[in-house]
Design a protein around this motif. Structure first.
Motif, PDB file in Angstrom:
ATOM      1  N   GLN A  31       0.867  -1.184  -0.056  1.00 49.85           N
ATOM      2  CA  GLN A  31       0.060   0.042   0.062  1.00 49.85           C
ATOM      3  C   GLN A  31       0.687   1.322   0.030  1.00 49.85           C
ATOM      4  O   GLN A  31       0.503   2.121  -0.643  1.00 49.85           O
ATOM      5  CB  GLN A  31      -0.931  -0.133   1.154  1.00 49.85           C
ATOM      6  CG  GLN A  31      -1.952   1.080   1.207  1.00 49.85           C
ATOM      7  CD  GLN A  31      -2.989   1.015  -0.159  1.00 49.85           C
ATOM      8  OE1 GLN A  31      -3.304   0.000  -0.389  1.00 49.85           O
ATOM      9  NE2 GLN A  31      -2.944   2.065  -0.824  1.00 49.85           N
ATOM     10  N   ASP A  35       0.780   4.108  -2.783  1.00 50.46           N
ATOM     11  CA  ASP A  35       0.497   5.497  -2.305  1.00 50.46           C
ATOM     12  C   ASP A  35       1.754   6.482  -2.992  1.00 50.46           C
ATOM     13  O   ASP A  35       1.441   7.364  -3.542  1.00 50.46           O
ATOM     14  CB  ASP A  35       0.554   5.866  -1.023  1.00 50.46           C
ATOM     15  CG  ASP A  35      -0.880   5.021  -0.339  1.00 50.46           C
ATOM     16  OD1 ASP A  35      -1.611   4.856  -1.231  1.00 50.46           O
ATOM     17  OD2 ASP A  35      -0.843   5.073   0.779  1.00 50.46           O
ATOM     18  N   CYS A  36       2.967   5.994  -2.933  1.00 55.35           N
ATOM     19  CA  CYS A  36       4.278   6.726  -3.568  1.00 55.35           C
ATOM     20  C   CYS A  36       4.058   6.707  -5.140  1.00 55.35           C
ATOM     21  O   CYS A  36       4.256   7.753  -5.411  1.00 55.35           O
ATOM     22  CB  CYS A  36       5.405   5.909  -3.088  1.00 55.35           C
ATOM     23  SG  CYS A  36       5.925   6.190  -1.371  1.00 55.35           S
ATOM     24  N   ILE A 154       2.252  10.045   4.086  1.00 50.78           N
ATOM     25  CA  ILE A 154       2.002   8.463   3.627  1.00 50.78           C
ATOM     26  C   ILE A 154       2.620   7.758   4.576  1.00 50.78           C
ATOM     27  O   ILE A 154       2.069   6.680   5.360  1.00 50.78           O
ATOM     28  CB  ILE A 154       2.532   8.161   2.144  1.00 50.78           C
ATOM     29  CG1 ILE A 154       1.845   8.863   1.015  1.00 50.78           C
ATOM     30  CG2 ILE A 154       2.827   6.661   1.979  1.00 50.78           C
ATOM     31  CD1 ILE A 154       2.247   8.681  -0.446  1.00 50.78           C
ATOM     32  N   ARG A 157       0.606   7.872   7.958  1.00 46.98           N
ATOM     33  CA  ARG A 157      -0.679   6.906   7.742  1.00 46.98           C
ATOM     34  C   ARG A 157      -0.422   5.424   8.079  1.00 46.98           C
ATOM     35  O   ARG A 157      -1.048   4.845   8.754  1.00 46.98           O
ATOM     36  CB  ARG A 157      -1.018   6.782   6.485  1.00 46.98           C
ATOM     37  CG  ARG A 157      -2.187   8.089   6.155  1.00 46.98           C
ATOM     38  CD  ARG A 157      -3.053   7.803   4.858  1.00 46.98           C
ATOM     39  NE  ARG A 157      -2.342   7.770   3.921  1.00 46.98           N
ATOM     40  CZ  ARG A 157      -1.978   8.671   3.104  1.00 46.98           C
ATOM     41  NH1 ARG A 157      -2.231   9.821   3.120  1.00 46.98           N
ATOM     42  NH2 ARG A 157      -1.123   8.415   1.793  1.00 46.98           N
TER      43      ARG A 157
END
Length: 163
Positions: A31, A35-36, A154, A157
């Motif tokens: 994930q 996201d990156c 990110i 999170r």
């Protein structure tokens, strides 16, 4: 016999965990990579002008080599990037907010990230990637700096210490 972590207060256990721990779970790492990749896609898409056109073209060429190339490259680089940023993250934890700390020190964080990229590009056998990176290296420093706040979010999170 009691596990030694069970006798420590929860806050002490949490603070002992580092940024690299976000990569210990394969699903979480996947994930973070996704996201990156989305962060990079958005950064590239937002660029305008001639420089933006050159960046978009080069990014498109690299991305077109293989649909999973960008996420694969992120996955391969992420452990080294996270390990290199770990001291700054720890400084941020000590200051009370590692996400804000990376954001406030985005120039330094960008230098750390680009240092990892520079070392990896120097070792690659892929001439297209090396040539493209070399052409864009100086111009992307500002882009990496501007991406650091979102990258910090990110990491925040998925970090145990995220608030």
């Amino acid at each position: 016999m009691e596990d030694e972590t069970s006798t420590k207060p929860f806050t002490e256990i949490v603070s002992a965990m580092g940024l690299s721990d976000i990569l210990s779970d394969k699903a979480v790492k996947a994930q973070v990579v996704a996201d990156c990749a989305a962060l990079i896609d958005n950064q590239v898409a937002s660029k305008g002008g001639f420089g933006g056109m050159a960046l978009k073209t080069t990014y498109g060429v690299v991305k077109g080599m293989n649909s999973g190339y960008i996420s694969g490259a992120i996955g391969r680089m992420l452990p080294e990037v996270v390990a290199s940023l770990e001291p700054m993250w720890t400084e941020g934890e000590q200051a009370g907010d590692p996400v804000a700390y990376l954001t406030q020190n985005q120039v330094r964080a960008a230098d750390v990230i680009l240092g990892v990229t520079d070392r990896r590009i120097a070792k690659t056998d892929n001439g297209v990637v090396r040539s493209s990176y070399t052409k864009l290296r100086k111009s992307v420093k500002g882009d990496v700096e501007s991406a650091v706040p979102e990258l910090a979010k990110i990491f925040g999170r998925y970090s145990v210490v995220a608030s």
